[in-house]
Write a protein that holds these residues in place. Structure first.
Motif, mmCIF file in Angstrom:
data_model
loop_
_atom_site.group_PDB
_atom_site.id
_atom_site.type_symbol
_atom_site.label_atom_id
_atom_site.label_comp_id
_atom_site.label_asym_id
_atom_site.label_seq_id
_atom_site.Cartn_x
_atom_site.Cartn_y
_atom_site.Cartn_z
ATOM 1 N N TRP A 50 10.381 4.287 3.745
ATOM 2 C CA TRP A 50 11.274 5.487 3.704
ATOM 3 C C TRP A 50 11.257 5.752 4.877
ATOM 4 O O TRP A 50 12.267 6.568 5.182
ATOM 5 C CB TRP A 50 10.619 6.333 2.394
ATOM 6 N N ARG A 51 10.132 6.144 5.712
ATOM 7 C CA ARG A 51 9.983 7.008 6.971
ATOM 8 C C ARG A 51 11.076 6.221 7.867
ATOM 9 O O ARG A 51 11.531 6.915 8.690
ATOM 10 C CB ARG A 51 8.573 7.039 7.424
ATOM 11 N N ASN A 52 11.086 4.976 7.674
ATOM 12 C CA ASN A 52 12.030 4.173 8.782
ATOM 13 C C ASN A 52 13.594 3.876 8.084
ATOM 14 O O ASN A 52 14.216 2.979 8.805
ATOM 15 C CB ASN A 52 11.443 2.681 8.968
ATOM 16 N N THR A 53 14.088 4.718 7.439
ATOM 17 C CA THR A 53 15.300 4.846 6.781
ATOM 18 C C THR A 53 16.327 5.015 7.828
ATOM 19 O O THR A 53 15.911 5.974 8.860
ATOM 20 C CB THR A 53 15.468 5.771 5.715
ATOM 21 N N ASP A 54 17.215 4.144 7.961
ATOM 22 C CA ASP A 54 18.461 4.497 8.938
ATOM 23 C C ASP A 54 19.009 5.860 8.693
ATOM 24 O O ASP A 54 19.073 6.449 7.568
ATOM 25 C CB ASP A 54 19.738 3.510 8.679
ATOM 26 N N ASP A 55 19.185 6.385 9.873
ATOM 27 C CA ASP A 55 19.884 7.637 9.849
ATOM 28 C C ASP A 55 20.977 7.995 8.869
ATOM 29 O O ASP A 55 21.420 9.151 8.187
ATOM 30 C CB ASP A 55 20.350 8.262 11.363
ATOM 31 N N SER A 115 1.010 -1.177 -0.202
ATOM 32 C CA SER A 115 -0.076 0.053 0.005
ATOM 33 C C SER A 115 0.991 1.271 -0.009
ATOM 34 O O SER A 115 2.050 1.245 0.278
ATOM 35 C CB SER A 115 -0.803 0.089 1.241
ATOM 36 N N GLU A 116 0.463 2.531 -0.573
ATOM 37 C CA GLU A 116 0.808 3.692 -0.273
ATOM 38 C C GLU A 116 1.507 4.036 1.006
ATOM 39 O O GLU A 116 2.541 4.514 1.182
ATOM 40 C CB GLU A 116 0.123 4.938 -0.830
ATOM 41 N N TYR A 117 0.672 3.770 1.951
ATOM 42 C CA TYR A 117 1.032 3.933 3.527
ATOM 43 C C TYR A 117 2.293 3.150 3.648
ATOM 44 O O TYR A 117 3.235 3.508 4.634
ATOM 45 C CB TYR A 117 -0.070 4.018 4.519
ATOM 46 N N ASP A 118 2.214 1.888 3.522
ATOM 47 C CA ASP A 118 3.277 0.962 3.950
ATOM 48 C C ASP A 118 4.601 1.421 3.029
ATOM 49 O O ASP A 118 5.658 1.436 3.465
ATOM 50 C CB ASP A 118 2.984 -0.523 3.685
ATOM 51 N N TYR A 119 4.499 1.981 1.757
ATOM 52 C CA TYR A 119 5.654 2.341 1.124
ATOM 53 C C TYR A 119 6.109 3.487 1.942
ATOM 54 O O TYR A 119 7.344 3.784 1.727
ATOM 55 C CB TYR A 119 5.056 2.448 -0.418
ATOM 56 N N TRP A 120 5.316 4.382 2.148
ATOM 57 C CA TRP A 120 5.871 5.573 2.719
ATOM 58 C C TRP A 120 6.489 5.274 4.206
ATOM 59 O O TRP A 120 7.682 5.830 4.408
ATOM 60 C CB TRP A 120 4.560 6.460 3.013
ATOM 61 N N GLN A 121 5.970 4.543 4.923
ATOM 62 C CA GLN A 121 6.640 3.947 6.065
ATOM 63 C C GLN A 121 7.844 3.302 5.679
ATOM 64 O O GLN A 121 9.108 3.438 6.672
ATOM 65 C CB GLN A 121 5.562 2.999 6.866
ATOM 66 N N VAL A 173 11.029 12.346 6.870
ATOM 67 C CA VAL A 173 9.518 12.551 6.372
ATOM 68 C C VAL A 173 9.647 13.052 5.108
ATOM 69 O O VAL A 173 8.775 12.612 4.240
ATOM 70 C CB VAL A 173 8.747 13.618 7.471
ATOM 71 N N VAL A 174 10.536 14.042 4.819
ATOM 72 C CA VAL A 174 10.659 14.481 3.408
ATOM 73 C C VAL A 174 10.879 13.507 2.493
ATOM 74 O O VAL A 174 10.461 13.496 1.275
ATOM 75 C CB VAL A 174 11.788 15.702 3.500
ATOM 76 N N LEU A 175 11.774 12.546 2.899
ATOM 77 C CA LEU A 175 12.258 11.582 1.832
ATOM 78 C C LEU A 175 11.012 10.764 1.773
ATOM 79 O O LEU A 175 10.868 10.211 0.539
ATOM 80 C CB LEU A 175 13.405 10.649 2.499
ATOM 81 N N ALA A 176 10.299 10.447 2.754
ATOM 82 C CA ALA A 176 9.337 9.358 2.419
ATOM 83 C C ALA A 176 8.072 10.045 1.646
ATOM 84 O O ALA A 176 7.423 9.613 0.643
ATOM 85 C CB ALA A 176 8.622 9.230 3.794
#
Length: 255
Positions: free
Chosen positions: A178-183, A170-176, A214-217
């Motif tokens: 990227w949101r969970n990308t390592d620092d 889903s779009e939400y899981d795809y966003w998540q 968030v910007v990346l996601a």
């Protein structure tokens, strides 16, 4: 097996840019029934500890008996063994992918195959097979594998591949994702997977907290699914955050 003309529409992915292009599916020529069982499980009937076990038969004449000697101590590591069964694909994957390229050219006119740098040998084998068998010129294009800061191949996570199709992820899981990308990966991924100016990304690399993630996601998801889906994603994130915050406050009040 279906005739070649039966594959043209059913086994191609239609481009969504209106240009009329098609991307043929790999292995579309293989019979649909039992693809995985025919290939992956062909040799799983028994486990083998070595790819080439030593022969127990000798044709050489017997040697004269000699007194036993103590072999010198070896400093080399012990040979690696494998207890897992070998599948059909492990021995023949190069051949299969090469023939797949040939069939895609014959059935769909495909002349270019894209892949990661680890697929170079397999794709080049298909280029050579097409030249030898059908006297056609095929092309290969590979890109370096994208790895995360801990050295793992990106996209092949413990939970499986990151799908681009909304019906798979889903779009939400795809966003998540990227949101969970390592620092340690945020700045590099902003440069690779968004169209933001480099000057803005350099500024974001100095940010603290999750703002850059968030910007990346947002940017990566907008490129794939469109910006119109971001509002629904934000609403879901807000509702989850508020629900979690309320539950934490309730727990503190009970203690």
């Amino acid at each position: 097996m279906k005739d070649s003309e039966d594959f043209v529409e059913e086994d191609c992915v239609q481009a969504e840019d209106g240009g009329g292009g098609k991307v043929p599916r790999t292995l579309s020529w293989w019979p649909s029934s039992g693809r995985s069982s025919n290939l992956n499980d062909r040799s799983n009937s028994r486990s083998q500890s070595r790819a080439c076990p030593p022969s127990t038969t000798s044709l050489a004449p017997p040697l004269e008996s000699t007194p036993p000697t103590t072999p010198p101590a070896s400093t080399s590591p012990p040979p690696q063994t494998r207890e897992a069964p070998f599948s059909f694909l492990e021995f023949n994957y190069v051949i299969l992918q090469a023939y797949d390229f040939l069939e895609l050219r014959r059935r769909h006119g495909a002349r270019l195959q894209l892949g990661g740098s680890d697929q170079w040998r397999n794709i080049i084998s298909g280029v050579e097979l097409g030249r030898r068998v059908d006297s056609v010129q095929l092309f290969a294009l590979t890109a370096p594998l994208v790895t995360t800061s801990d050295g793992k191949n990106m996209g092949k996570t413990a939970n499986g591949a990151v799908w681009l199709n909304a019906d798979r992820l889903s779009e939400y899981d795809y966003w998540q994702f990227w949101r969970n990308t390592d620092d340690g990966d945020v700045g590099r991924f902003l440069k690779l997977f968004t169209e933001l100016p480099l000057e803005e990304i350099e500024t974001m690399e100095r940010w603290t907290g999750a703002d850059a993630k968030v910007v990346l996601a947002d940017e990566a998801t907008a490129l794939l699914h469109g910006r119109e889906c971001l509002k629904a994603i934000r609403d879901t994130v807000d509702s989850v955050f508020k629900g979690t915050k309320g539950a934490d406050a309730l727990a503190e009040g009970l203690n």
